[in-house]
Design a protein around this motif. Sequence first.
Motif, PDB file in Angstrom:
ATOM      1  N   ALA A   1       0.834  -1.200   0.000  1.00  0.00           N
ATOM      2  CA  ALA A   1       0.000   0.000   0.000  1.00  0.00           C
ATOM      3  C   ALA A   1       0.868   1.250   0.000  1.00  0.00           C
ATOM      4  CB  ALA A   1      -0.934  -0.011   1.214  1.00  0.00           C
ATOM      5  N   TYR A   2       1.966   1.213   0.764  1.00  0.00           N
ATOM      6  CA  TYR A   2       2.847   2.379   0.872  1.00  0.00           C
ATOM      7  C   TYR A   2       3.538   2.698  -0.450  1.00  0.00           C
ATOM      8  CZ  TYR A   2       6.545   5.405   2.670  1.00  0.00           C
ATOM      9  OH  TYR A   2       7.399   6.457   2.883  1.00  0.00           O
ATOM     10  N   ILE A   3       3.954   1.663  -1.182  1.00  0.00           N
ATOM     11  CA  ILE A   3       4.626   1.894  -2.463  1.00  0.00           C
ATOM     12  C   ILE A   3       3.643   1.812  -3.628  1.00  0.00           C
ATOM     13  CG2 ILE A   3       6.854   1.147  -1.581  1.00  0.00           C
ATOM     14  CD1 ILE A   3       6.469  -1.534  -2.908  1.00  0.00           C
ATOM     15  N   ASN A   4       2.360   1.711  -3.305  1.00  0.00           N
ATOM     16  CA  ASN A   4       1.264   1.832  -4.271  1.00  0.00           C
ATOM     17  C   ASN A   4       1.331   0.788  -5.391  1.00  0.00           C
ATOM     18  OD1 ASN A   4      -1.128   3.057  -5.189  1.00  0.00           O
ATOM     19  ND2 ASN A   4      -0.001   4.227  -6.733  1.00  0.00           N
ATOM     20  N   ILE A   5       1.363  -0.469  -4.992  1.00  0.00           N
ATOM     21  CA  ILE A   5       1.286  -1.545  -5.971  1.00  0.00           C
ATOM     22  C   ILE A   5       0.282  -2.581  -5.469  1.00  0.00           C
ATOM     23  CG2 ILE A   5       3.235  -2.836  -4.970  1.00  0.00           C
ATOM     24  CD1 ILE A   5       3.949  -3.659  -7.855  1.00  0.00           C
ATOM     25  N   GLN A   6      -0.620  -2.993  -6.323  1.00  0.00           N
ATOM     26  CA  GLN A   6      -1.635  -3.955  -5.932  1.00  0.00           C
ATOM     27  C   GLN A   6      -1.048  -5.353  -5.859  1.00  0.00           C
ATOM     28  OE1 GLN A   6      -4.855  -3.617  -8.746  1.00  0.00           O
ATOM     29  NE2 GLN A   6      -5.743  -1.849  -7.724  1.00  0.00           N
ATOM     30  N   LEU A   7      -1.445  -6.076  -4.844  1.00  0.00           N
ATOM     31  CA  LEU A   7      -1.072  -7.474  -4.726  1.00  0.00           C
ATOM     32  C   LEU A   7      -2.018  -8.313  -5.580  1.00  0.00           C
ATOM     33  CD1 LEU A   7      -0.431  -7.385  -0.903  1.00  0.00           C
ATOM     34  CD2 LEU A   7       1.307  -7.686  -2.683  1.00  0.00           C
ATOM     35  N   PRO A   8      -1.608  -9.516  -5.952  1.00  0.00           N
ATOM     36  CA  PRO A   8      -2.457 -10.311  -6.860  1.00  0.00           C
ATOM     37  C   PRO A   8      -3.892 -10.502  -6.387  1.00  0.00           C
ATOM     38  CG  PRO A   8      -0.276 -11.270  -6.739  1.00  0.00           C
ATOM     39  CD  PRO A   8      -0.302 -10.167  -5.715  1.00  0.00           C
TER      40      PRO A   8
ATOM     41  N   PRO B   1      -5.777 -23.293 -14.607  1.00  0.00           N
ATOM     42  CA  PRO B   1      -4.979 -23.455 -13.388  1.00  0.00           C
ATOM     43  C   PRO B   1      -3.641 -22.748 -13.485  1.00  0.00           C
ATOM     44  CG  PRO B   1      -4.844 -25.422 -14.740  1.00  0.00           C
ATOM     45  CD  PRO B   1      -5.827 -24.496 -15.421  1.00  0.00           C
ATOM     46  N   ASP B   2      -2.929 -22.691 -12.361  1.00  0.00           N
ATOM     47  CA  ASP B   2      -1.587 -22.119 -12.282  1.00  0.00           C
ATOM     48  C   ASP B   2      -1.530 -20.719 -12.887  1.00  0.00           C
ATOM     49  OD1 ASP B   2       1.734 -22.912 -13.512  1.00  0.00           O
ATOM     50  OD2 ASP B   2       1.068 -21.891 -11.699  1.00  0.00           O
ATOM     51  N   PRO B   3      -2.173 -19.748 -12.273  1.00  0.00           N
ATOM     52  CA  PRO B   3      -2.198 -18.393 -12.816  1.00  0.00           C
ATOM     53  C   PRO B   3      -0.805 -17.814 -12.954  1.00  0.00           C
ATOM     54  CG  PRO B   3      -2.892 -18.400 -10.530  1.00  0.00           C
ATOM     55  CD  PRO B   3      -2.812 -19.834 -10.949  1.00  0.00           C
ATOM     56  N   GLN B   4      -0.586 -17.096 -14.003  1.00  0.00           N
ATOM     57  CA  GLN B   4       0.730 -16.514 -14.267  1.00  0.00           C
ATOM     58  C   GLN B   4       0.793 -15.094 -13.717  1.00  0.00           C
ATOM     59  OE1 GLN B   4       3.307 -18.386 -15.686  1.00  0.00           O
ATOM     60  NE2 GLN B   4       1.769 -19.909 -15.185  1.00  0.00           N
ATOM     61  N   VAL B   5       1.374 -14.945 -12.580  1.00  0.00           N
ATOM     62  CA  VAL B   5       1.583 -13.638 -11.954  1.00  0.00           C
ATOM     63  C   VAL B   5       3.071 -13.348 -12.006  1.00  0.00           C
ATOM     64  CG1 VAL B   5       1.452 -12.311  -9.825  1.00  0.00           C
ATOM     65  CG2 VAL B   5      -0.408 -13.873 -10.434  1.00  0.00           C
ATOM     66  N   SER B   6       3.453 -12.285 -12.696  1.00  0.00           N
ATOM     67  CA  SER B   6       4.868 -11.943 -12.800  1.00  0.00           C
ATOM     68  C   SER B   6       5.361 -11.332 -11.496  1.00  0.00           C
ATOM     69  CB  SER B   6       5.091 -10.965 -13.950  1.00  0.00           C
ATOM     70  OG  SER B   6       6.447 -10.560 -13.999  1.00  0.00           O
ATOM     71  N   LEU B   7       6.548 -11.740 -11.075  1.00  0.00           N
ATOM     72  CA  LEU B   7       7.156 -11.175  -9.883  1.00  0.00           C
ATOM     73  C   LEU B   7       7.969  -9.924 -10.194  1.00  0.00           C
ATOM     74  CD1 LEU B   7       8.458 -14.438  -8.134  1.00  0.00           C
ATOM     75  CD2 LEU B   7       6.224 -13.314  -7.903  1.00  0.00           C
ATOM     76  N   ILE B   8       8.277  -9.711 -11.454  1.00  0.00           N
ATOM     77  CA  ILE B   8       9.160  -8.608 -11.836  1.00  0.00           C
ATOM     78  C   ILE B   8       8.606  -7.235 -11.453  1.00  0.00           C
ATOM     79  CG2 ILE B   8      10.183  -7.399 -13.812  1.00  0.00           C
ATOM     80  CD1 ILE B   8      10.792 -10.094 -15.028  1.00  0.00           C
ATOM     81  N   PRO B   9       7.313  -6.933 -11.669  1.00  0.00           N
ATOM     82  CA  PRO B   9       6.822  -5.606 -11.264  1.00  0.00           C
ATOM     83  C   PRO B   9       7.042  -5.317  -9.777  1.00  0.00           C
ATOM     84  CG  PRO B   9       5.233  -6.668 -12.698  1.00  0.00           C
ATOM     85  CD  PRO B   9       6.260  -7.702 -12.362  1.00  0.00           C
ATOM     86  N   TYR B  10       6.961  -6.342  -8.941  1.00  0.00           N
ATOM     87  CA  TYR B  10       7.153  -6.147  -7.505  1.00  0.00           C
ATOM     88  C   TYR B  10       8.630  -5.909  -7.189  1.00  0.00           C
ATOM     89  CZ  TYR B  10       2.405  -7.818  -7.528  1.00  0.00           C
ATOM     90  OH  TYR B  10       1.058  -7.946  -7.795  1.00  0.00           O
ATOM     91  N   ILE B  11       9.507  -6.638  -7.860  1.00  0.00           N
ATOM     92  CA  ILE B  11      10.938  -6.423  -7.673  1.00  0.00           C
ATOM     93  C   ILE B  11      11.325  -5.018  -8.130  1.00  0.00           C
ATOM     94  CG2 ILE B  11      13.236  -7.186  -8.406  1.00  0.00           C
ATOM     95  CD1 ILE B  11      12.066 -10.031  -8.624  1.00  0.00           C
ATOM     96  N   ARG B  12      10.812  -4.603  -9.283  1.00  0.00           N
ATOM     97  CA  ARG B  12      11.105  -3.269  -9.808  1.00  0.00           C
ATOM     98  C   ARG B  12      10.617  -2.171  -8.863  1.00  0.00           C
ATOM     99  NH1 ARG B  12      11.756  -2.015 -15.264  1.00  0.00           N
ATOM    100  NH2 ARG B  12      10.047  -0.527 -15.159  1.00  0.00           N
ATOM    101  N   ARG B  13       9.423  -2.330  -8.314  1.00  0.00           N
ATOM    102  CA  ARG B  13       8.879  -1.302  -7.432  1.00  0.00           C
ATOM    103  C   ARG B  13       9.670  -1.228  -6.128  1.00  0.00           C
ATOM    104  NH1 ARG B  13       4.039   1.483  -7.460  1.00  0.00           N
ATOM    105  NH2 ARG B  13       4.419   1.356  -9.714  1.00  0.00           N
ATOM    106  N   LEU B  14      10.092  -2.380  -5.610  1.00  0.00           N
ATOM    107  CA  LEU B  14      10.907  -2.376  -4.393  1.00  0.00           C
ATOM    108  C   LEU B  14      12.236  -1.677  -4.642  1.00  0.00           C
ATOM    109  CD1 LEU B  14      10.288  -6.018  -3.110  1.00  0.00           C
ATOM    110  CD2 LEU B  14       9.400  -3.903  -2.106  1.00  0.00           C
ATOM    111  N   ILE B  15      12.847  -1.917  -5.793  1.00  0.00           N
ATOM    112  CA  ILE B  15      14.128  -1.283  -6.124  1.00  0.00           C
ATOM    113  C   ILE B  15      13.963   0.223  -6.262  1.00  0.00           C
ATOM    114  CG2 ILE B  15      15.867  -1.044  -7.950  1.00  0.00           C
ATOM    115  CD1 ILE B  15      15.490  -4.075  -8.467  1.00  0.00           C
ATOM    116  N   ALA B  16      12.969   0.654  -7.024  1.00  0.00           N
ATOM    117  CA  ALA B  16      12.788   2.075  -7.322  1.00  0.00           C
ATOM    118  C   ALA B  16      12.478   2.893  -6.079  1.00  0.00           C
ATOM    119  CB  ALA B  16      11.684   2.260  -8.362  1.00  0.00           C
TER     120      ALA B  16
END
Length: 207
Positions: free
Chosen positions: A52-59, A84-99
């Motif tokens: 919520a603080y870095i303004n990114i929605q969780l899956p 089945p097995d939904p494809q949720v990319s982890l990259i947007p979360y990694i990018r937001r944490l870095i930025a």
Amino acid sequence: MASSQASTSARSDPRLPKPDFGILEWYTKFSSCHRYFLDHAQHTAPIRALAAYINIQLPYQKHPNPVSSSTSTSSHPNNSAPQPDPQVSLIPYIRRLIATGHDSPGVLRGFFGDDWVQGVGSIHEVERRNYLFAAKSTSWMKVKQAYDMSPNESCPFLTPLRGATEEEIQTAEATWSEWLAMQDWMLGPRSPDVMKDASRAKREPKE
């Protein structure tokens, strides 16, 4: 001799996978990180608060197709059968944490579990380098736009790369120089290293 030197250089290049890197073993660890994020992390109070603080929605917050676990099902728009097995990319979360400067080991473990180093560590490393490249190549506003995701998930702030090391900066500099060389088509036989070796060979006396 040249091919031997090239292979030695490739093995010592910190940007390349280690010689014993196994993609199948990596994928096992990556899948573990993926499941941890979907099944556990996104449902914990600390991760929800930071997201919520870095303004990114969780899956689980994504609508109209929320994903609450790795075993969730979703329907394709043209197919009513569950997928089945939904494809949720982890990259947007990694990018937001870095930025936003929140990509500390503790936070990464909180998001992706104990296997984060083996599972997403290489992605984290590359994305840190990409953040350096973005900052070097354009203005603050364009960098921010690149790290925004949607009108509702814009990056609230940018911070300088957290905890940058001399080795990390040197690796980024070398890669950036290669990128500039490619812009000038200095590739293959025209690459600076090849041309340098050719020039040295011409100067050295023949035995």
